[in-house]
Design an enzyme around this catalytic site. Structure first.
Site, PDB file in Angstrom:
ATOM      1  N   GLY A   1     -22.954  28.405 -27.365  1.00 47.82           N
ATOM      2  CA  GLY A   1     -22.314  29.712 -27.392  1.00 47.82           C
ATOM      3  C   GLY A   1     -23.191  30.689 -28.157  1.00 47.82           C
ATOM      4  O   GLY A   1     -23.994  30.272 -29.002  1.00 47.82           O
TER       5      GLY A   1
ATOM      6  N   GLN B   1     -24.883  38.139 -33.036  1.00 43.69           N
ATOM      7  CA  GLN B   1     -25.985  37.228 -33.387  1.00 43.69           C
ATOM      8  C   GLN B   1     -27.330  37.693 -32.845  1.00 43.69           C
ATOM      9  O   GLN B   1     -28.360  37.160 -33.236  1.00 43.69           O
ATOM     10  CB  GLN B   1     -25.697  35.817 -32.869  1.00 43.69           C
ATOM     11  CG  GLN B   1     -24.517  35.152 -33.563  1.00 43.69           C
ATOM     12  CD  GLN B   1     -24.315  33.748 -33.048  1.00 43.69           C
ATOM     13  OE1 GLN B   1     -23.681  33.553 -32.033  1.00 43.69           O
ATOM     14  NE2 GLN B   1     -24.884  32.768 -33.730  1.00 43.69           N
TER      15      GLN B   1
ATOM     16  N   CYS C   1     -23.998  26.497 -36.054  1.00 45.78           N
ATOM     17  CA  CYS C   1     -24.112  27.889 -35.614  1.00 45.78           C
ATOM     18  C   CYS C   1     -25.585  28.248 -35.553  1.00 45.78           C
ATOM     19  O   CYS C   1     -26.339  27.935 -36.481  1.00 45.78           O
ATOM     20  CB  CYS C   1     -23.383  28.793 -36.614  1.00 45.78           C
ATOM     21  SG  CYS C   1     -23.444  30.529 -36.177  1.00 45.78           S
ATOM     22  N   LEU C   2     -25.988  28.912 -34.480  1.00 43.91           N
ATOM     23  CA  LEU C   2     -27.411  29.257 -34.335  1.00 43.91           C
ATOM     24  C   LEU C   2     -27.870  30.208 -35.441  1.00 43.91           C
ATOM     25  O   LEU C   2     -29.063  30.259 -35.749  1.00 43.91           O
ATOM     26  CB  LEU C   2     -27.674  29.874 -32.958  1.00 43.91           C
ATOM     27  CG  LEU C   2     -27.471  28.923 -31.761  1.00 43.91           C
ATOM     28  CD1 LEU C   2     -27.695  29.670 -30.454  1.00 43.91           C
ATOM     29  CD2 LEU C   2     -28.372  27.703 -31.847  1.00 43.91           C
TER      30      LEU C   2
ATOM     31  N   HIS D   1     -14.885  29.632 -32.175  1.00 42.66           N
ATOM     32  CA  HIS D   1     -16.063  29.872 -33.014  1.00 42.66           C
ATOM     33  C   HIS D   1     -16.740  31.188 -32.625  1.00 42.66           C
ATOM     34  O   HIS D   1     -17.082  32.007 -33.488  1.00 42.66           O
ATOM     35  CB  HIS D   1     -17.035  28.688 -32.881  1.00 42.66           C
ATOM     36  CG  HIS D   1     -18.322  28.859 -33.625  1.00 42.66           C
ATOM     37  ND1 HIS D   1     -18.658  28.113 -34.730  1.00 42.66           N
ATOM     38  CD2 HIS D   1     -19.369  29.719 -33.435  1.00 42.66           C
ATOM     39  CE1 HIS D   1     -19.845  28.500 -35.186  1.00 42.66           C
ATOM     40  NE2 HIS D   1     -20.294  29.476 -34.413  1.00 42.66           N
ATOM     41  N   GLU D   2     -16.928  31.403 -31.317  1.00 43.75           N
ATOM     42  CA  GLU D   2     -17.599  32.630 -30.862  1.00 43.75           C
ATOM     43  C   GLU D   2     -16.722  33.855 -31.112  1.00 43.75           C
ATOM     44  O   GLU D   2     -17.215  34.924 -31.467  1.00 43.75           O
ATOM     45  CB  GLU D   2     -17.972  32.530 -29.381  1.00 43.75           C
ATOM     46  CG  GLU D   2     -18.975  31.420 -29.047  1.00 43.75           C
ATOM     47  CD  GLU D   2     -20.196  31.398 -29.959  1.00 43.75           C
ATOM     48  OE1 GLU D   2     -20.691  32.474 -30.336  1.00 43.75           O
ATOM     49  OE2 GLU D   2     -20.635  30.291 -30.319  1.00 43.75           O
TER      50      GLU D   2
ATOM     51  N   HIS E   1     -17.085  35.242 -34.419  1.00 40.94           N
ATOM     52  CA  HIS E   1     -18.289  36.066 -34.608  1.00 40.94           C
ATOM     53  C   HIS E   1     -18.010  37.547 -34.356  1.00 40.94           C
ATOM     54  O   HIS E   1     -18.519  38.401 -35.075  1.00 40.94           O
ATOM     55  CB  HIS E   1     -19.412  35.616 -33.668  1.00 40.94           C
ATOM     56  CG  HIS E   1     -20.255  34.503 -34.204  1.00 40.94           C
ATOM     57  ND1 HIS E   1     -20.980  34.608 -35.368  1.00 40.94           N
ATOM     58  CD2 HIS E   1     -20.510  33.259 -33.726  1.00 40.94           C
ATOM     59  CE1 HIS E   1     -21.640  33.467 -35.588  1.00 40.94           C
ATOM     60  NE2 HIS E   1     -21.371  32.629 -34.609  1.00 40.94           N
TER      61      HIS E   1
HETATM   62 NI    NI Z   1     -22.036  30.667 -34.404  1.00 41.96          NI
END
Ligand code: NI
Length: 191
Positions: free
Chosen positions: A45, A50, A101-102, A143-144, A147
């Site tokens: 995701g 991000q 998480c990226l 999770h997304e 963000h």
């Molecule tokens: Ni994340």
């Protein structure tokens, strides 16, 4: 085009993102670039903040969860673009699942979230959908969605876990981290 993924500590990750309209410039290209960036980084995701954009848009491809142990068959081909989404119901027991998480490389922690949700969103063709999700698919979307609300999974850890991670998180902000994809670190010193 591969975009830089913004690291923990950048204020854009803390903004409540804004809805976009159908005339948002070059949206198709942005979505294409986000998928390319997410796949390159081996994520499931990626949310617009991000990549530095405080807008209510995120993408998901949960296919990796259809493979290996604990495989979730429903994850196969679960590839979606979520524009201006609203999670309007979350139900079920909270269950723990290890998240990463990226924007927070090399940290994985168990996070508890409710098992089921209902979400309304537009897709990349501005078609309106309502969808019910559970299990790992709900998890990725929760999770997304966090963000675009300015929330990170580390916010949901116990005070003790957060204290233990403080140094690692500070290192990520400074760019003192081994990562195989392109990132932008808010406090990286010039070399
Ligand atoms: Ni994340």
């Amino acid at each position: 085009m591969i975009l830089s993924i913004v690291a923990y500590g950048d204020p854009v990750l803390r903004k409540k993102a804004e809805d976009i309209s159908e005339d948002y410039p070059k949206l198709d290209k942005l979505i294409e670039n986000m998928f390319e960036t997410m796949y390159e980084a081996r994520g499931v995701g990626l949310a617009a903040p991000q990549v530095g954009l405080p807008i209510r848009l995120f993408i998901v491809d949960a296919t990796p969860f259809a493979e290996g142990e604990d495989a979730e068959p429903a994850a196969e081909g679960f590839k979606r673009v979520f524009i201006n989404p609203i999670i309007f119901e979350e139900t079920g027991e909270e269950w723990p699942f290890e998240e990463g998480c990226l924007s927070i490389p090399n940290i994985r922690e168990e996070v508890k979230r409710k098992s089921n949700l209902k979400i309304e969103y537009y897709d990349e063709n501005w078609e309106l959908y309502e969808e019910e999700l559970d299990g790992v698919l709900a998890r990725v979307v929760q999770h997304e969605y966090d963000h675009i609300e300015g929330v990170l999974f580390t916010d949901k850890l116990s005070p003790l876990r957060r204290t233990l991670l403080k140094g690692k998180l500070a290192d990520i902000t400074k760019g003192n981290v081994d990562v195989a994809y392109k990132m932008k670190f808010p406090k990286q010193k010039r070399r």
